[in-house]
Design a protein around this motif. Structure first.
Motif, PDB file in Angstrom:
ATOM      1  N   CYS A   1      -7.089   1.492  -8.762  1.00 62.03           N
ATOM      2  CA  CYS A   1      -6.561   0.142  -8.935  1.00 62.03           C
ATOM      3  C   CYS A   1      -6.123  -0.036 -10.379  1.00 62.03           C
ATOM      4  O   CYS A   1      -6.492   0.745 -11.259  1.00 62.03           O
ATOM      5  CB  CYS A   1      -7.607  -0.907  -8.556  1.00 62.03           C
TER       6      CYS A   1
ATOM      7  N   SER B   1     -17.418   6.556 -11.854  1.00 59.18           N
ATOM      8  CA  SER B   1     -18.594   7.119 -11.195  1.00 59.18           C
ATOM      9  C   SER B   1     -19.462   7.800 -12.242  1.00 59.18           C
ATOM     10  O   SER B   1     -18.949   8.537 -13.098  1.00 59.18           O
ATOM     11  CB  SER B   1     -18.191   8.139 -10.125  1.00 59.18           C
TER      12      SER B   1
ATOM     13  N   GLN C   1      -9.370  12.031  -0.450  1.00 59.93           N
ATOM     14  CA  GLN C   1      -8.925  10.790   0.149  1.00 59.93           C
ATOM     15  C   GLN C   1      -9.905  10.372   1.229  1.00 59.93           C
ATOM     16  O   GLN C   1     -10.268  11.166   2.089  1.00 59.93           O
ATOM     17  CB  GLN C   1      -7.521  10.973   0.737  1.00 59.93           C
ATOM     18  N   LYS C   2     -10.401   9.133   1.148  1.00 56.27           N
ATOM     19  CA  LYS C   2     -11.494   8.717   2.028  1.00 56.27           C
ATOM     20  C   LYS C   2     -11.112   8.783   3.505  1.00 56.27           C
ATOM     21  O   LYS C   2     -11.893   9.246   4.345  1.00 56.27           O
ATOM     22  CB  LYS C   2     -11.942   7.301   1.673  1.00 56.27           C
TER      23      LYS C   2
ATOM     24  N   CYS D   1       0.816  -1.216   0.000  1.00 52.41           N
ATOM     25  CA  CYS D   1       0.000   0.000   0.000  1.00 52.41           C
ATOM     26  C   CYS D   1       0.845   1.260   0.000  1.00 52.41           C
ATOM     27  O   CYS D   1       0.336   2.350   0.248  1.00 52.41           O
ATOM     28  CB  CYS D   1      -0.940   0.002   1.206  1.00 52.41           C
TER      29      CYS D   1
ATOM     30  N   SER E   1      -6.008   2.701  -2.650  1.00 49.02           N
ATOM     31  CA  SER E   1      -6.645   3.756  -1.865  1.00 49.02           C
ATOM     32  C   SER E   1      -8.012   4.088  -2.452  1.00 49.02           C
ATOM     33  O   SER E   1      -8.243   3.947  -3.659  1.00 49.02           O
ATOM     34  CB  SER E   1      -5.768   5.017  -1.840  1.00 49.02           C
ATOM     35  N   ARG E   2      -8.909   4.579  -1.586  1.00 49.42           N
ATOM     36  CA  ARG E   2     -10.257   4.927  -2.008  1.00 49.42           C
ATOM     37  C   ARG E   2     -10.463   6.427  -1.885  1.00 49.42           C
ATOM     38  O   ARG E   2      -9.950   7.066  -0.950  1.00 49.42           O
ATOM     39  CB  ARG E   2     -11.297   4.165  -1.189  1.00 49.42           C
ATOM     40  N   TYR E   3     -11.245   6.970  -2.810  1.00 51.17           N
ATOM     41  CA  TYR E   3     -11.451   8.408  -2.894  1.00 51.17           C
ATOM     42  C   TYR E   3     -12.940   8.698  -3.064  1.00 51.17           C
ATOM     43  O   TYR E   3     -13.631   8.011  -3.816  1.00 51.17           O
ATOM     44  CB  TYR E   3     -10.643   8.986  -4.067  1.00 51.17           C
ATOM     45  N   THR E   4     -13.423   9.716  -2.343  1.00 49.67           N
ATOM     46  CA  THR E   4     -14.836  10.086  -2.434  1.00 49.67           C
ATOM     47  C   THR E   4     -15.021  11.129  -3.529  1.00 49.67           C
ATOM     48  O   THR E   4     -14.183  12.004  -3.724  1.00 49.67           O
ATOM     49  CB  THR E   4     -15.346  10.646  -1.097  1.00 49.67           C
TER      50      THR E   4
ATOM     51  N   GLU F   1     -17.735   6.621  -4.302  1.00 55.02           N
ATOM     52  CA  GLU F   1     -16.337   6.323  -4.020  1.00 55.02           C
ATOM     53  C   GLU F   1     -15.704   5.659  -5.235  1.00 55.02           C
ATOM     54  O   GLU F   1     -16.361   4.923  -5.963  1.00 55.02           O
ATOM     55  CB  GLU F   1     -16.194   5.376  -2.821  1.00 55.02           C
ATOM     56  N   LEU F   2     -14.416   5.947  -5.433  1.00 54.01           N
ATOM     57  CA  LEU F   2     -13.636   5.287  -6.470  1.00 54.01           C
ATOM     58  C   LEU F   2     -12.363   4.722  -5.846  1.00 54.01           C
ATOM     59  O   LEU F   2     -11.721   5.394  -5.038  1.00 54.01           O
ATOM     60  CB  LEU F   2     -13.263   6.264  -7.585  1.00 54.01           C
ATOM     61  N   GLU F   3     -12.021   3.520  -6.222  1.00 46.76           N
ATOM     62  CA  GLU F   3     -10.756   2.931  -5.792  1.00 46.76           C
ATOM     63  C   GLU F   3      -9.744   3.060  -6.921  1.00 46.76           C
ATOM     64  O   GLU F   3     -10.062   2.796  -8.085  1.00 46.76           O
ATOM     65  CB  GLU F   3     -10.937   1.455  -5.435  1.00 46.76           C
TER      66      GLU F   3
END
Length: 425
Positions: free
Chosen positions: A269, A280, A297-298, A188, A249-252, A265-267
């Protein structure tokens, strides 16, 4: 083999100017470029760079890691770190090739040095990652170039690792791409350069936006472009995130207006170009004011990306499947109205002729047009024949031009739209 201009926005460049890149096989994503002299050539959009010893032709095919990575890559502790290309060139004619990667080496070196260096010392050999990073390059043992021949993978150590490129000197070519050694404890903590892609419909009264967050990989970008084009969506060009982000990482996703966002949310990857990409869907509806989109950043809530969308960014484009606008005189077809621009700007006429052969062009007419010396002369001859066609025939010419030169047709529609607005004012 039929040729048409490459549709990835830009051509290869060298100090003397652009070098036209041509599509050899659109379905295979196969391109061909002729470098006219020894020297350095780079493609800003794809990221590839070549140093060639003499004039030569190179073929480049965009490929997908997904056919290989499950078996050979992840099993052996490697992470995909760049696009996969199948490159063909005369042996010995290329002095160096620069393969793009999306690992942020500066961030990798200066923010995660301790974690990575301790793990590397335990897992491999005690080499100084710090000294090699501060010298402008990184420890070459972290990177390899994968060559796939007969579905078997062989690894090659690069001559140099640079901020955005892996350099091979006097290379031998194959199906090839960049890998990074995957260290479990640092999974990570691999910073990558990423990009956001925004798409809007070509024509719609109510606007829906598609937002993607992906590694900065030209093969993924092109796969998404092609998929969105099937549904009549066009890309809105906005700046990417400034800072590196992290795989996994996940992002709103949020906006300045009351928007309907699914999912929120988007990851970030890596998905091979052959796979469905995450996005989205943002329903805006009627566009009346500026809209600000954000990614945060979530966990920390820190903002990582922002884009301002103005009504002009979201304005519906004229329908490309309706050659004659409603307020255009019935006798003035799109192809006749834009005859001068089409003669000057159609760069590959033979693919157009192939689509018209047997439909509106007889065998004799087809050969007559092909016999002309230049593309401009071919287009003039084609227009001389089209005088005898009815609207159906000219519609077929329009569709052939749209399929072989979509960006040119879109440019002409946008010019027509601007002219129409200026006349109305």
């Amino acid at each position: 083999m039929n040729m048409e201009p490459l549709e990835t926005e830009e051509d290869f460049k060298n100090p003397t100017g652009p070098v036209v890149t041509e599509v050899a096989d659109k379905e295979r994503n196969l391109y061909r470029v002729y470098f006219p002299a020894a020297g350095y050539y780079h493609h800003p959009n794809i990221g590839l760079q070549f140093v060639v010893k003499r004039a030569l032709t190179i073929e480049i095919e965009f490929c997908a890691w997904g056919k290989f990575w499950d078996r050979d890559v992840l099993e052996h502790g490697w992470m995909v770190a760049g696009p996969l290309f199948d490159i063909k060139a005369e042996q010995g004619a290329v002095a160096a090739v620069y393969l793009p990667h999306f690992v942020d080496l500066q961030e990798l070196g200066f923010q995660h040095m301790k974690c990575l260096e301790d793990t590397i010392i335990q897992a491999t050999t005690p080499r100084s990652l710090t000294s090699s990073l501060t010298g402008g390059h990184v420890d070459n043992s972290l990177f390899e170039v994968a060559h796939f021949k007969k579905k078997r993978m062989a690894l090659e150590k690069p001559a140099r690792v640079e901020q955005h490129y892996i350099v091979l000197e006097n290379p031998s070519f194959s199906l090839m791409g960049v890998l990074l050694r995957m260290i479990p404890a640092a999974k990570c903590f691999i910073p990558i350069t990423s990009t956001t892609l925004l798409y809007r419909p070509h024509h719609a009264k109510e606007v829906t936006i598609h937002l993607y967050l992906i590694p900065n990989d030209c093969t993924i970008r092109k796969a998404i472009d092609d998929e969105e084009e099937k549904f009549q969506f066009v890309r809105i060009h906005k700046p990417p995130p400034l800072d590196s982000l992290y795989l996994g990482s996940r992002y709103t996703v949020s906006g300045s207006e009351k928007l309907e966002i699914t999912p929120k949310e988007l990851e970030l990857c890596y998905r091979s170009p052959g796979e469905s990409q995450l996005f989205s869907e943002i329903y805006i509806g009627q566009v009346e004011s500026d809209i600000c989109l954000q990614l945060n950043q979530k966990i920390s809530g820190s903002q990582v990306w922002e884009a301002l969308l103005k009504p002009g960014d979201l304005r519906s484009a004229p329908r490309l499947d309706a050659p004659t606008p409603a307020d255009t005189p019935a006798l003035l077809h799109f192809v006749d109205d834009h005859r001068e621009q089409l003669v000057a700007r159609v760069t590959s006429v033979d693919p157009v002729l192939d689509k018209l052969h047997g439909a509106v062009l007889s065998e004799e007419e087809y050969e007559t047009v092909r016999a002309e010396a230049t593309n401009q002369d071919k287009m003039r001859k084609l227009f001389s024949l089209s005088r005898a066609w009815d609207k159906t025939g000219k519609d077929q010419l329009y569709r052939a031009l749209k399929e072989t030169h979509p960006h040119l047709i879109m440019d002409l529609w946008e010019e027509w739209s601007r002219d129409s607005r200026s006349w109305g004012s």
